[in-house]
Every structure is written in C-alpha cells, then in structure tokens.
Design an enzyme around this catalytic site. Sequence first.
Site, PDB file in Angstrom:
ATOM      1  N   ASN A  47       3.278  -6.575  13.600  1.00 11.74           N
ATOM      2  CA  ASN A  47       2.736  -5.497  13.931  1.00 11.74           C
ATOM      3  C   ASN A  47       3.521  -5.035  15.137  1.00 11.74           C
ATOM      4  OD1 ASN A  47       0.981  -3.265  14.292  1.00 11.74           O
ATOM      5  ND2 ASN A  47       0.471  -3.726  12.220  1.00 11.74           N
TER       6      ASN A  47
ATOM      7  N   HIS B 218      -1.295   1.643  -3.964  1.00 10.78           N
ATOM      8  CA  HIS B 218      -2.071   3.059  -3.766  1.00 10.78           C
ATOM      9  C   HIS B 218      -1.400   4.230  -4.297  1.00 10.78           C
ATOM     10  CE1 HIS B 218      -4.207   2.026   0.278  1.00 10.78           C
ATOM     11  NE2 HIS B 218      -4.728   1.384  -0.823  1.00 10.78           N
TER      12      HIS B 218
ATOM     13  N   CYS C 299       1.892  19.933 -18.248  1.00 15.00           N
ATOM     14  CA  CYS C 299       2.760  18.463 -19.287  1.00 15.00           C
ATOM     15  C   CYS C 299       3.501  18.194 -20.411  1.00 15.00           C
ATOM     16  CB  CYS C 299       0.923  17.692 -18.996  1.00 15.00           C
ATOM     17  SG  CYS C 299       1.062  16.344 -20.957  1.00 15.00           S
TER      18      CYS C 299
ATOM     19  N   GLN D 234       0.698  -1.070   0.197  1.00 21.46           N
ATOM     20  CA  GLN D 234       0.055   0.091  -0.022  1.00 21.46           C
ATOM     21  C   GLN D 234       0.483   1.416  -0.565  1.00 21.46           C
ATOM     22  OE1 GLN D 234      -3.268  -0.658   2.763  1.00 21.46           O
ATOM     23  NE2 GLN D 234      -1.481  -2.075   3.947  1.00 21.46           N
TER      24      GLN D 234
HETATM   25  P1  OAD Z   1      -1.427   2.723   9.009  1.00 22.27           P
HETATM   26  O1  OAD Z   1      -0.945   4.341   9.014  1.00 22.27           O
HETATM   27  O2  OAD Z   1      -2.535   3.046   8.961  1.00 22.27           O
HETATM   28  O3  OAD Z   1      -0.879   1.902   9.780  1.00 22.27           O
HETATM   29  C1  OAD Z   1       0.358   1.649  10.230  1.00 22.27           C
HETATM   30  C2  OAD Z   1       0.342   0.239  10.874  1.00 22.27           C
HETATM   31  O4  OAD Z   1       1.842  -0.477  11.355  1.00 22.27           O
HETATM   32  C3  OAD Z   1       0.167   0.211  12.395  1.00 22.27           C
HETATM   33  O5  OAD Z   1      -0.530  -1.179  12.465  1.00 22.27           O
HETATM   34  C4  OAD Z   1       1.267   0.502  13.104  1.00 22.27           C
HETATM   35  O6  OAD Z   1       1.128   0.234  14.248  1.00 22.27           O
HETATM   36  C5  OAD Z   1       1.662  -0.206  12.478  1.00 22.27           C
HETATM   37  N1  OAD Z   1       3.601   0.293  12.766  1.00 22.27           N
HETATM   38  C6  OAD Z   1       4.489   1.025  12.654  1.00 22.27           C
HETATM   39  N2  OAD Z   1       5.534   1.000  13.012  1.00 22.27           N
HETATM   40  C7  OAD Z   1       6.046  -0.280  12.819  1.00 22.27           C
HETATM   41  C8  OAD Z   1       7.277  -0.810  12.961  1.00 22.27           C
HETATM   42  N3  OAD Z   1       8.351  -0.599  12.487  1.00 22.27           N
HETATM   43  N4  OAD Z   1       6.941  -2.993  12.489  1.00 22.27           N
HETATM   44  C9  OAD Z   1       5.392  -3.677  12.219  1.00 22.27           C
HETATM   45  N5  OAD Z   1       4.930  -2.498  11.999  1.00 22.27           N
HETATM   46  C10 OAD Z   1       4.773  -1.138  12.932  1.00 22.27           C
HETATM   47  O7  OAD Z   1      -0.887   3.232   7.349  1.00 22.27           O
HETATM   48  P2  OAD Z   1      -1.098   1.691   6.377  1.00 22.27           P
HETATM   49  O8  OAD Z   1      -2.157   0.402   7.448  1.00 22.27           O
HETATM   50  O9  OAD Z   1      -0.531   1.892   5.478  1.00 22.27           O
HETATM   51  O10 OAD Z   1      -3.320   5.378   1.329  1.00 22.27           O
HETATM   52  O11 OAD Z   1      -2.122   2.831   5.361  1.00 22.27           O
HETATM   53  C11 OAD Z   1      -3.235   2.141   4.841  1.00 22.27           C
HETATM   54  C12 OAD Z   1      -3.177   4.018   4.071  1.00 22.27           C
HETATM   55  O12 OAD Z   1      -3.935   4.621   4.344  1.00 22.27           O
HETATM   56  C13 OAD Z   1      -2.414   3.893   3.402  1.00 22.27           C
HETATM   57  O13 OAD Z   1      -1.600   3.954   2.163  1.00 22.27           O
HETATM   58  C14 OAD Z   1      -2.687   5.155   2.942  1.00 22.27           C
HETATM   59  C15 OAD Z   1      -3.551   5.560   3.511  1.00 22.27           C
HETATM   60  O14 OAD Z   1      -4.602   6.412   3.600  1.00 22.27           O
HETATM   61  C16 OAD Z   1      -3.652   5.958   0.645  1.00 22.27           C
HETATM   62  O15 OAD Z   1      -2.746   6.937   0.768  1.00 22.27           O
HETATM   63  C17 OAD Z   1      -4.587   6.041   0.004  1.00 22.27           C
END
Ligand code: OAD
Length: 254
Positions: A221, A119, A155, A101
């Site tokens: 996580n 994404h 562009c 993502q």
């Molecule tokens: P989030 O910020 O929602 O979640 C990040 C996750 O990573 C959380 O569950 C944290 O606990 C975990 N985390 C943080 N540091 C970590 C580490 N060192 N090791 C393991 N886990 C860790 O980010 P995403 O789930 O990626 O979309 O968010 C999904 C989407 O929401 C993104 O792609 C973005 C956003 O809006 C778009 O830009 C379209």
Amino acid sequence: MDVPSELIQRLKSAGHVVVFTGAGVSAESGIPTFRDRQTGLWTNFDAQSLATPEAFERDPALVWGWYEWRRCRVLASEPNAAHRAIAALAGRVRRLTLITQNVDDLHERAGSPEVLHLHGRICQPYCSACGREHAVARPQLPEPDDERRLEPPRCVHCGGRIRPGVVWFGECLPRRPWEQAVEAARGCDAFLCIGTSSVVEPAAGLTRAAIVARAATIQVNIDATCLDELVTLNLRGPAATMLPRLVAEVWPEA
Ligand code: OAD
C-alpha cells in the site's frame, strides 16, 4: 526490496497463495480509488445517492449514467504491471486464489485465469427484475456537461430495468465467490493484500482471517492502513512497482 530472508523462504514454500486486491491495484491504470482525499470517488460523489438500491429506485437515470461513466473509464484503461505480475504469479505457485473487490476487468485482461469478484463486475449489468444478464454495448454517454444522466435499457426478456452489475451498499456479496474467498483465506499459506484501505466489511475480514490462520501476510500500500500492525510485512509503495519486484524476488521465472 526489504523482505527478510526467513520470510522469503516461507513464501517460496507456500503451496496456496491468496492475492486480495482493492482499488489501489488499478489506480495506476487511471481508475480512481474510493477514499483518496482528492480524487476518491466517495470524496467527490455521494455514495447514498449513487450506490444503493434505494438510489436506483429513486433516480435510475442518475445512477445508470454514473455507472456508464465509470464503465467508460474502465474500458479506456489498460492493466498495469501489478495486474501482470499477479497473472504471472499464477503460473509459478502450486495454487493461487485471486480475490478482488474491484469491479473492473483488468485482472482478466492481464491474463489471470480465474478471479473471485466480491463486489460484482461493472461490465456485466443484469435485469433488476428477473436477474438475467444483459449484453452490453459500448457505453453511450451524453455530453460531459449533461450530468451524465442516462435512462437504463430494458430487459429483452421481461421489460425490467437493467441495473449495474455491482454490489451496492446494503446488498449481500455474491454467495459462491464469497464462500470460496473465505475458504481460501482460512486455508492459505501466504496472503498478499494489495491496495485496499481494509475498511469495508465483510471483505476486509479476509485478511484478518488469514492472520488468524497464521498465513504469512504481506500488505502492499502507498499509505498506512488499520492492518499495519497485524500483518507479517508491510511493503510501502505503489503496487505497479512493488508487486513485480516482490514476485521477481520470491517467485522468479523458471
Ligand atoms: P479505497 O479507496 O478504500 O482504498 C484504496 C487503497 O489503495 C488505499 O489504502 C490507498 O492508500 C491504496 N492505494 C492507492 N493507490 C495505490 C497504489 N498505486 N498502490 C498501492 N496502493 C494504493 O478502495 P478499496 O479498499 O478497494 O465497494 O475499497 C473497498 C470498497 O469500498 C470498494 O470495493 C467499493 C468501495 O465502496 C463497492 O463498490 C461495493
């Protein structure tokens, strides 16, 4: 590392492994996640003013400047041990599908041969009018106290505004990578879900699809998520520590 021996055997014999990553995999490279209570991008910035087609229409310089600031952070960061472990894993299993993502290119820079970006990619902006890709230069940022406003370039083909190469709220995911991701999640034997809060659909549905398909599902996580009760195993800890350990234990170098 607390992986039951039965599960280790199941993982070892998995023919098709899917790795699905979120912002947490790049956190230890210095790229902020979205929902961290202190440093998360959506904790500190308003998504509706920065990450929607309407926001870009309303104030292109604000949106472009913010994404150029993020692109600078990506360019200044390096892959970490989690990205490298995933790249190494590709050479140790029969088939690996890497789905992310994340809009950064740290998986590619760590050596992963193929990455399905659900994404988009922050380093591949394109024309908002004709859709053609725009070759990016090094980001030119205004001074940090300048609110990071920056007029988007035009562009060279049609004069349209260049937009960030990411998927915004309200937009569809790119079709081909999404279809490949769904097929992989439904057909894999093992599914590793790394560093994602699993709250953003439709991407979060991939892990559930793998659970329904009875793949072995491992979640890495630092925190609890809504999938904790559903996956086969939770490995609680930072990805850059847990992933190299998991890969070394289950898929050691030949
Ligand atoms: P989030 O910020 O929602 O979640 C990040 C996750 O990573 C959380 O569950 C944290 O606990 C975990 N985390 C943080 N540091 C970590 C580490 N060192 N090791 C393991 N886990 C860790 O980010 P995403 O789930 O990626 O979309 O968010 C999904 C989407 O929401 C993104 O792609 C973005 C956003 O809006 C778009 O830009 C379209």
